[in-house]
Design a protein around this motif. Structure first.
Motif, mmCIF file in Angstrom:
data_model
loop_
_atom_site.group_PDB
_atom_site.id
_atom_site.type_symbol
_atom_site.label_atom_id
_atom_site.label_comp_id
_atom_site.label_asym_id
_atom_site.label_seq_id
_atom_site.Cartn_x
_atom_site.Cartn_y
_atom_site.Cartn_z
ATOM 1 N N PHE A 187 111.378 108.822 -4.026
ATOM 2 C CA PHE A 187 112.704 108.655 -3.452
ATOM 3 C C PHE A 187 113.734 108.972 -4.523
ATOM 4 N N THR A 188 114.902 109.411 -4.075
ATOM 5 C CA THR A 188 116.068 109.508 -4.944
ATOM 6 C C THR A 188 117.160 108.689 -4.300
ATOM 7 N N VAL A 189 117.777 107.802 -5.090
ATOM 8 C CA VAL A 189 118.843 106.946 -4.593
ATOM 9 C C VAL A 189 120.124 107.308 -5.329
ATOM 10 N N PHE A 190 121.148 107.668 -4.573
ATOM 11 C CA PHE A 190 122.488 107.894 -5.108
ATOM 12 C C PHE A 190 123.226 106.567 -4.921
ATOM 13 N N ALA A 191 122.924 105.624 -5.800
ATOM 14 C CA ALA A 191 123.378 104.236 -5.646
ATOM 15 C C ALA A 191 124.816 104.065 -6.096
ATOM 16 N N PRO A 192 125.608 103.337 -5.327
ATOM 17 C CA PRO A 192 126.984 103.059 -5.759
ATOM 18 C C PRO A 192 126.987 102.090 -6.937
ATOM 19 N N MET A 214 121.903 101.720 1.639
ATOM 20 C CA MET A 214 120.648 102.280 1.147
ATOM 21 C C MET A 214 120.211 103.455 2.023
ATOM 22 N N GLY A 215 120.311 103.309 3.323
ATOM 23 C CA GLY A 215 119.932 104.386 4.229
ATOM 24 C C GLY A 215 120.782 105.633 4.062
ATOM 25 N N PHE A 216 122.073 105.454 3.820
ATOM 26 C CA PHE A 216 122.981 106.586 3.629
ATOM 27 C C PHE A 216 122.747 107.289 2.296
ATOM 28 N N SER A 217 122.336 106.554 1.289
ATOM 29 C CA SER A 217 122.314 107.100 -0.073
ATOM 30 C C SER A 217 120.933 107.394 -0.618
ATOM 31 N N THR A 218 119.909 107.314 0.215
ATOM 32 C CA THR A 218 118.536 107.532 -0.248
ATOM 33 C C THR A 218 117.930 108.760 0.420
ATOM 34 N N VAL A 219 117.300 109.597 -0.399
ATOM 35 C CA VAL A 219 116.627 110.810 0.065
ATOM 36 C C VAL A 219 115.138 110.652 -0.231
ATOM 37 N N PRO A 220 114.260 110.967 0.734
ATOM 38 C CA PRO A 220 112.825 110.774 0.524
ATOM 39 C C PRO A 220 112.167 111.915 -0.255
ATOM 40 N N GLN A 221 112.675 112.174 -1.440
ATOM 41 C CA GLN A 221 112.085 113.159 -2.345
ATOM 42 C C GLN A 221 112.708 112.977 -3.724
ATOM 43 N N ASP A 280 119.618 110.268 -13.478
ATOM 44 C CA ASP A 280 118.213 110.370 -13.879
ATOM 45 C C ASP A 280 117.605 109.096 -14.449
ATOM 46 N N MET A 281 118.004 107.967 -13.932
ATOM 47 C CA MET A 281 117.355 106.718 -14.317
ATOM 48 C C MET A 281 116.163 106.533 -13.381
ATOM 49 N N ARG A 282 115.196 105.742 -13.788
ATOM 50 C CA ARG A 282 113.989 105.587 -12.968
ATOM 51 C C ARG A 282 113.569 104.138 -12.843
ATOM 52 N N LYS A 283 113.004 103.845 -11.696
ATOM 53 C CA LYS A 283 112.246 102.621 -11.461
ATOM 54 C C LYS A 283 110.963 103.078 -10.793
ATOM 55 N N SER A 284 109.903 103.122 -11.556
ATOM 56 C CA SER A 284 108.613 103.653 -11.100
ATOM 57 C C SER A 284 108.819 105.077 -10.581
ATOM 58 N N VAL A 299 117.111 107.260 -9.795
ATOM 59 C CA VAL A 299 118.380 106.621 -9.446
ATOM 60 C C VAL A 299 119.519 107.328 -10.158
ATOM 61 N N HIS A 300 120.516 107.731 -9.372
ATOM 62 C CA HIS A 300 121.766 108.266 -9.902
ATOM 63 C C HIS A 300 122.848 107.263 -9.491
ATOM 64 N N ILE A 301 123.554 106.701 -10.464
ATOM 65 C CA ILE A 301 124.620 105.746 -10.150
ATOM 66 C C ILE A 301 125.905 106.522 -9.914
ATOM 67 N N MET A 302 126.518 106.263 -8.758
ATOM 68 C CA MET A 302 127.686 107.010 -8.315
ATOM 69 C C MET A 302 128.956 106.166 -8.424
ATOM 70 N N ASN A 303 130.082 106.833 -8.589
ATOM 71 C CA ASN A 303 131.379 106.153 -8.676
ATOM 72 C C ASN A 303 132.017 105.934 -7.306
ATOM 73 N N GLY A 304 131.218 105.841 -6.290
ATOM 74 C CA GLY A 304 131.679 105.619 -4.929
ATOM 75 C C GLY A 304 130.494 105.280 -4.047
ATOM 76 N N VAL A 305 130.747 105.043 -2.777
ATOM 77 C CA VAL A 305 129.722 104.652 -1.823
ATOM 78 C C VAL A 305 129.551 105.775 -0.807
ATOM 79 N N LEU A 306 128.327 106.265 -0.664
ATOM 80 C CA LEU A 306 128.024 107.263 0.363
ATOM 81 C C LEU A 306 127.822 106.542 1.691
ATOM 82 N N MET A 307 128.561 106.974 2.726
ATOM 83 C CA MET A 307 128.428 106.354 4.041
ATOM 84 C C MET A 307 128.996 107.294 5.096
#
Length: 172
Positions: free
Chosen positions: A53-58, A91-98, A142-146, A150-158
């Motif tokens: 997964f890739t998460v573009f987390a706010p 989480m659903g808006f900002s997560t890609v299954p790859q 490019d941070m990782r948890k297993s 994870v890419h930390i974003m300066n906003g919320v994807l929605m």
């Protein structure tokens, strides 16, 4: 159907008063991504960490400004279920299954991805090399948890409808 399973897998029981906080304790994991904050950690616990997964987390600040959530207040016993529901939507808006490492995103050319909720995400690198997704610039990449990137974003994807529900709160 996969999204429904992922979200329902860790939802706390709303009808068991004291179990809400016990469920919250179960969501906290020892391997945290630095700089993500409690809401970001909550988001990552909703995903299996052994799949790509890739998460573009706010960022925590983006969540505070856009969604009006504050860790000490929004994670209290009486507000926890609502906060969990909001974070699961984000989480659903900002997560890609790859896996999408930042080096695979071209400069000045959009790459399109579908989030697990179906929101179309458009990613590119700006002139200064900063990763941008749907117009939101990254703070850290490019941070990782297993297996999760994870890419930390300066906003919320929605999506627009979810964003509108928070815009009306700002007008009051």
């Amino acid at each position: 159907m996969c999204l429904v399973y992922l979200i329902q897998a860790n939802l706390p029981e709303a009808s068991h008063g004291n179990l809400i906080m016990e469920s919250r304790k179960a969501l906290v994991f020892p391997e945290t991504v630095e700089g993500l904050g409690e809401f970001g950690d909550m988001m990552l616990t909703m995903l299996p960490d052994d799949l790509a997964f890739t998460v573009f987390a706010p960022s925590e600040e983006a969540i505070r400004q856009s969604l009006k959530l504050k860790p000490h207040d929004s994670l209290s016993k009486d507000k926890y279920n609502n906060t969990y529901a909001i974070i699961s939507r984000v989480m659903g808006f900002s997560t890609v299954p790859q896996h999408i490492p930042s080096e695979t995103i071209p400069s000045h050319t959009e790459r399109a991805f579908d989030s697990i909720s179906g929101l179309k995400l458009y990613a590119w690198k700006d002139f200064d090399g900063t990763l941008v997704v749907n117009g939101i610039r990254s703070a850290t990449v490019d941070m990782r948890k297993s297996e999760i990137i994870v890419h930390i974003m300066n906003g919320v994807l929605m999506d627009a409808a979810f964003e509108q529900s928070f815009a009306s709160d700002e007008e009051d």
